[in-house]
Design a protein around this motif. Structure first.
Motif, PDB file in Angstrom:
ATOM      1  N   ASP A 228      -7.969   1.018  -4.436  1.00  0.00           N
ATOM      2  CA  ASP A 228      -8.637   1.809  -5.470  1.00  0.00           C
ATOM      3  C   ASP A 228      -8.669   3.249  -4.966  1.00  0.00           C
ATOM      4  O   ASP A 228      -9.673   3.733  -4.429  1.00  0.00           O
ATOM      5  N   LEU A 229      -7.534   3.933  -5.131  1.00  0.00           N
ATOM      6  CA  LEU A 229      -7.366   5.242  -4.507  1.00  0.00           C
ATOM      7  C   LEU A 229      -8.269   6.311  -5.113  1.00  0.00           C
ATOM      8  O   LEU A 229      -8.771   7.185  -4.403  1.00  0.00           O
ATOM      9  N   ALA A 230      -8.464   6.250  -6.438  1.00  0.00           N
ATOM     10  CA  ALA A 230      -9.327   7.242  -7.089  1.00  0.00           C
ATOM     11  C   ALA A 230     -10.745   7.163  -6.536  1.00  0.00           C
ATOM     12  O   ALA A 230     -11.386   8.188  -6.257  1.00  0.00           O
TER      13      ALA A 230
ATOM     14  N   VAL B  41      -6.472  10.735   4.525  1.00  0.00           N
ATOM     15  CA  VAL B  41      -5.739   9.468   4.408  1.00  0.00           C
ATOM     16  C   VAL B  41      -5.656   9.025   2.948  1.00  0.00           C
ATOM     17  O   VAL B  41      -4.609   8.551   2.487  1.00  0.00           O
ATOM     18  N   ALA B  42      -6.739   9.201   2.216  1.00  0.00           N
ATOM     19  CA  ALA B  42      -6.750   8.804   0.801  1.00  0.00           C
ATOM     20  C   ALA B  42      -5.804   9.688  -0.007  1.00  0.00           C
ATOM     21  O   ALA B  42      -5.074   9.194  -0.884  1.00  0.00           O
ATOM     22  N   TYR B  43      -5.800  10.986   0.279  1.00  0.00           N
ATOM     23  CA  TYR B  43      -4.868  11.898  -0.397  1.00  0.00           C
ATOM     24  C   TYR B  43      -3.422  11.481  -0.143  1.00  0.00           C
ATOM     25  O   TYR B  43      -2.585  11.459  -1.047  1.00  0.00           O
ATOM     26  N   GLU B  44      -3.130  11.166   1.113  1.00  0.00           N
ATOM     27  CA  GLU B  44      -1.766  10.782   1.474  1.00  0.00           C
ATOM     28  C   GLU B  44      -1.359   9.487   0.770  1.00  0.00           C
ATOM     29  O   GLU B  44      -0.255   9.378   0.232  1.00  0.00           O
TER      30      GLU B  44
ATOM     31  N   ALA C 101      -2.467   8.348  -1.980  1.00  0.00           N
ATOM     32  CA  ALA C 101      -2.361   8.563  -3.427  1.00  0.00           C
ATOM     33  C   ALA C 101      -1.172   9.452  -3.798  1.00  0.00           C
ATOM     34  O   ALA C 101      -0.909   9.674  -4.980  1.00  0.00           O
ATOM     35  N   GLY C 102      -0.473   9.971  -2.790  1.00  0.00           N
ATOM     36  CA  GLY C 102       0.681  10.815  -3.068  1.00  0.00           C
ATOM     37  C   GLY C 102       0.311  12.189  -3.608  1.00  0.00           C
ATOM     38  O   GLY C 102       1.074  12.784  -4.370  1.00  0.00           O
ATOM     39  N   VAL C 103      -0.856  12.677  -3.205  1.00  0.00           N
ATOM     40  CA  VAL C 103      -1.273  14.023  -3.621  1.00  0.00           C
ATOM     41  C   VAL C 103      -0.257  15.034  -3.086  1.00  0.00           C
ATOM     42  O   VAL C 103       0.226  14.889  -1.952  1.00  0.00           O
ATOM     43  N   PRO C 104       0.137  16.040  -3.867  1.00  0.00           N
ATOM     44  CA  PRO C 104       1.122  17.029  -3.404  1.00  0.00           C
ATOM     45  C   PRO C 104       0.777  17.607  -2.032  1.00  0.00           C
ATOM     46  O   PRO C 104      -0.396  17.821  -1.715  1.00  0.00           O
TER      47      PRO C 104
END
Length: 336
Positions: free
Chosen positions: A119-121, A146-149, A151-154
């Motif tokens: 549940d990345l969000a 780690v969560a940003y990574e 989730a593929g955040v730019p």
């Protein structure tokens, strides 16, 4: 929550294992009976946190999420929230301080559990709230990274968050290393963008590179500056060797996050006879994962030790001959 808002949800508010309607079914302590064990369910935030940590260590992340949420509910009882369920940044920081950092720890733990449940969000929201409640809490920033990574955040947004984290936690070796890894990845990503579509390699001249490097409005400026700086350092592509020019353009490349430029900058500084500055640049490049910079630093260290041993041997020889200055310098060596 981002740094631009003055209010934030207390994590995914009233949320346990999902979002939307699923979350609203678990908005109070009374809804947590499925994870209740034999005996009386602990009621204090510390007891619930202990249960949550125990479940997380056992790999029971859904169960741990329930306990973390219950602990947050207990801790945040009476906390003022707006109509969207958001608490102000000041109130979150005050609550975290009054709970001696427990709020940040709970949000950090729950963020990790959400991440394990994909549940990345929710993982991002809890991590962001955690860093709001305690901006100096290293683990919260690591959870967010780690969560940003995941989730593929730019990369650009990941780097911006990491830079804020390093500002708050300048002594964190993990965050500093992550910062340089992100800069390196971003530079590699941009490397493919320097040549215009359809342009052949032969058509790309050193003059075009210089024009890009001198154009502050061109997004390819930093990449071009690195190429031009290397050309000046080597005296290549028809340019006369000019270390001062190389220094100038390589610094521009470093501003764009190019780790290899930082290494080359260190090498140019060495050639200019500025070893202290060189070691600083090489050290930062090595921390970012540049193997060549690390190798140069190792070589410099070995050379320094060899020079010290040679100097000591010479002083010992002179001291044996009765040279008072050599004797004094040897004593200073021993004290150091």
């Amino acid at each position: 929550m981002t740094g631009s808002t003055n209010t934030t949800k207390l994590g995914p508010n009233g949320k346990c294992a999902g979002s939307g309607n699923k979350a609203r079914k678990c908005s109070s302590s009374a809804a947590h009976t499925p994870v209740q064990e034999k005996g009386i369910l602990p009621g204090s935030a510390s007891e619930l946190q202990s249960k949550a940590n125990e479940a997380a260590r056992a790999g029971e992340h859904l169960k741990a999420t329930h306990f973390y949420t219950m602990a947050i509910d207990v801790l945040a009882r009476g906390l003022s929230k707006d109509s969207n369920g958001r608490a102000s940044q000041d109130d979150l920081m005050k609550l975290n301080k009054s709970s001696q950092g427990q709020l940040a720890e709970l949000l950090s733990g729950r963020s990790n559990c959400y991440l394990r449940q994909k549940d990345l969000a929710a993982a991002i929201e809890d991590a962001e709230t955690c860093t709001t409640a305690d901006p100096a809490f290293e683990k919260g920033h690591l959870r967010l990274a780690v969560a940003y990574e995941a989730a593929g955040v730019p990369l650009r947004l990941q780097l911006e968050a990491c830079l804020r984290a390093v500002d708050e936690c300048p002594g964190s070796e993990i965050l500093v290393a992550r910062k340089w890894r992100l800069k390196k990845a971003l530079a590699e990503q941009r490397q493919e963008e320097i040549a215009e579509p359809g342009e052949t390699e032969d058509a790309w001249t050193i003059e075009k590179t210089r024009c890009l490097a001198d154009d502050a409005s061109d997004p390819r400026r930093c990449l071009a500056a690195v190429d031009l700086g290397r050309a000046f350092a080597a005296g290549a592509h028809g340019l006369e060797k000019d270390l001062n020019q190389a220094l100038c353009y390589l610094r521009l490349g470093c501003e764009g996050g190019d780790v290899s430029a930082q290494r080359d900058l260190g090498l140019v500084l060495l050639e200019l006879g500025r070893p202290v500055e060189a070691a600083d640049e090489l050290s930062q490049a090595a921390q970012a994962g540049d193997d060549e910079a690390a190798a140069v630093l190792t070589q410099l260290g070995e050379e320094a030790k060899a020079q010290e041993a040679e100097a000591r041997a010479k002083l010992e020889e002179l001291a044996q001959l009765g040279d008072p200055r050599a004797m004094r310098m040897l004593q200073e060596f021993q004290v150091a």
